[in-house]
Motif scaffolding. Structure first.
Motif, short mmCIF file in Angstrom:
data_model
loop_
_atom_site.label_atom_id
_atom_site.label_comp_id
_atom_site.label_asym_id
_atom_site.label_seq_id
_atom_site.Cartn_x
_atom_site.Cartn_y
_atom_site.Cartn_z
N LEU A 169 0.85 -1.20 0.00
CA LEU A 169 0.00 0.00 0.00
C LEU A 169 0.88 1.25 0.00
O LEU A 169 2.04 1.18 0.44
CB LEU A 169 -0.91 -0.01 1.24
N PHE A 270 -4.73 -0.59 -7.89
CA PHE A 270 -4.67 -1.01 -6.48
C PHE A 270 -3.66 -2.16 -6.39
O PHE A 270 -3.62 -3.03 -7.25
CB PHE A 270 -6.05 -1.50 -6.04
N PHE A 275 -6.43 -5.84 2.46
CA PHE A 275 -5.73 -5.22 3.58
C PHE A 275 -6.70 -4.80 4.68
O PHE A 275 -7.82 -4.40 4.40
CB PHE A 275 -4.96 -3.99 3.09
N THR A 325 -5.04 8.56 1.05
CA THR A 325 -4.28 7.35 0.72
C THR A 325 -4.12 7.14 -0.79
O THR A 325 -3.09 6.67 -1.24
CB THR A 325 -5.01 6.11 1.31
N PHE A 326 -5.15 7.48 -1.54
CA PHE A 326 -5.13 7.20 -2.98
C PHE A 326 -5.38 8.50 -3.76
O PHE A 326 -5.84 9.49 -3.20
CB PHE A 326 -6.23 6.18 -3.34
#
Ligand code: FES
Length: 522
Positions: A169, A270, A275, A325-326
């Motif tokens: 990640l 991704f 996760f 996060t993304f």
């Protein structure tokens, strides 16, 4: 792009699960006469449908009844991870229940993963099934030791577990654990394919057929809302929270947690894997095939049902996490799920009580229902066919060795009692004014009313006493529903059941003498 744009767009439409939105509605008939079968299964989610599949293969005459539509409840609101990695559980299980039972838990769930994998292959089911590694990570130094201990415990139970310092990640972690050969799928594509298969082979599936009681005696009968009965030699209760308690006191041994899910489109692929973090607040992630690309599913923000009125804030927290996060392009879906939590973190699977040899229950999957629900169907099939299961001891519903969890048990129980009593005694606000789209508890002429004003200004009133065991319902603003803090029943703005264990709709205050004039709500 600002958060606010996403938030405004996604909140313009009601929550909807991607799993439901991407599959056709089923159209099985409702029960319209009394019937006789070998096995009656109440609840058409992953447990009920899998059990029907297994038992039909064994030659039993099986009927499945579902209060609404099959594969439409918790099984359609999950993240649909298929894994034996259920948070940090094995080290605790070993300590609390011993090595043998911890091993039973691990093996039952690993067998469930392999069963789903084989069933998909054997039946050539197109359900986006893919093998993935499952990771638990932490960003918190305080959890490093717990993850180390969990890896050791899982390995000692025969699971291929690996300690890691990095995961794929886009952030750094303090520690992580990986299980290989886990999986993910589209739960409704899987369940609808199996339902079709078993229906073609003679299993009777009835939708819009709510069970309201079980008659015990020389013969067992499921009594439905319309009065028709299913006479059966055996009954499986797979209704999420058991609608029938049979003196098993499930209502005092479980509580219900709500969690929230968003599905987003991102600008980058991704990483391989599924996760979840170890610490609070929980954040669970996986990818899912979407049109000709993929989307990312993010879940978390768990709380006890009824503890939160502003549920939209929970979606906002997930959106913030997604954006941090993304590279979020768009928010495609949002929905929520409810899960039954047991006092010792282990589901109840087996006979409903020690005095009901032919009534079985499966509940309390604490958010891991795809795997534990499949394990439950396999265990109950073995109990029916062979009279025993190697995994029964750990899941035995009438177990009494739960002393290590006694404190939580008492706390949760006390909460229920508190809701029953204080919910009744606490005065509801007397301010009647409602804005469009607002719902609130109000007190009118001494009656506690749940009132909601829709966007056209129409008032919807309910008696906000839960029809299960009488707790006071709470307003859920994100999903515009009346939710029960005691055992998780949910009702629509007009009092229809969205989710059990309640089996009767809410009463309507305007059906009682001394009708309430809706104009008082402004
Ligand atoms: Fe049990 Fe409401 S769900 S009292």
């Amino acid at each position: 792009m600002s958060n606010r744009k996403f938030v405004n767009e996604i909140f313009n439409t009601p929550p909807k699960s991607y799993w439901i939105d991407s599959t056709a509605e089923t159209n099985y008939p409702a029960l319209d006469k009394n019937i006789n079968v070998d096995i009656a299964i109440i609840g058409g989610g992953i447990v009920g449908i899998t059990a029907a599949y297994l038992l039909q293969k064994e030659g039993f005459k099986v009927a499945v009844i579902e209060a609404n539509k099959i594969a439409h409840g918790t099984s359609a609101h999950t993240t649909a991870k298929i894994t034996s990695q259920h948070g940090l559980i094995y080290n605790n299980l070993k300590k609390q229940m011993g090595e043998d039972k911890a091993k039973q838990y691990a093996e039952a769930n690993e067998s469930a993963i392999r069963f789903i994998e084989n069933t998909v292959k054997e039946n050539n089911i197109d359900c986006d099934f893919s093998l993935k590694s499952a990771y638990i990570y932490t960003k918190d130094n305080n959890y490093i030791k717990a993850i180390e201990d969990e890896v050791d415990a899982a390995k000692s139970l025969g699971i291929d577990a690996y300690y890691m310092k990095e995961i794929p990640l886009p952030f750094t972690v303090k520690a992580a654990m990986r299980f290989d050969n886990q999986a993910q799928f589209h739960p409704r594509k899987y369940l609808l394919a199996i339902s079709n298969e078993i229906s073609n082979k003679g299993v009777k599936i009835f939708e819009n057929t709510r069970a309201v009681d079980i008659e015990e005696g020389d013969e067992l009968s499921v009594v439905t809302e319309k009065g028709f009965k299913i006479h059966a030699k055996r009954i499986i209760i797979s209704t999420h929270f058991p609608f029938y308690d049979g003196k098993g006191f499930y209502f005092s041994r479980m509580y219900v947690e709500k969690s929230y899910i968003i599905a987003i489109k991102t600008n980058e692929p991704f990483p391989e894997g599924m996760f979840i973090n170890a610490e609070d607040p929980p954040r669970s992630m996986r990818s899912q095939r979407y049109k000709d690309g993929e989307m990312v599913i993010i879940a978390g923000e768990n709380h006890k049902v009824g503890d939160e009125t502003d549920t939209n804030s929970r979606y906002n927290n997930l959106i913030e996490f997604a954006n941090e996060t993304f590279k979020t392009q768009n928010i495609l879906y949002r929905w929520s799920a409810q899960d039954c939590m047991t006092v010792d973190d282990v589901p109840y699977i087996g006979n409903l009580t020690s005095k009901t040899p032919n009534i079985y229950v499966a509940t309390g999957f604490k958010k891991w229902g795809m795997t534990s629900g499949t394990a439950a169907a396999l265990i109950i099939k073995d109990l029916i066919v062979k009279g025993d299961s190697p995994y029964l001891p750990v899941f035995y519903p009438s177990r009494t060795d739960i002393s290590a969890s006694a404190e939580e048990f008492i706390n949760q129980n006390a909460d229920v009692v508190k809701e029953l009593v204080t919910g009744k005694l606490k005065a509801a606000p007397k301010d009647f004014k409602l804005e469009n789209g607002e719902g609130r508890a109000v007190e009118v002429d001494g009656k506690k009313i749940g009132a909601y004003k829709d966007n056209k200004g129409n008032i919807h009133m309910v008696d906000k006493t839960c029809t299960h065991l009488g707790c006071e319902l709470k307003w859920n603003d994100g999903e515009k529903s009346w939710d029960c803090p005691c055992h998780g029943s949910r009702f629509s703005i007009d009092g229809d059941i969205i989710e059990g264990p309640a089996s009767k709709p809410l009463n309507h205050p305007d059906e009682q003498p001394n009708k309430i004039n809706p104009n008082i709500f402004g």
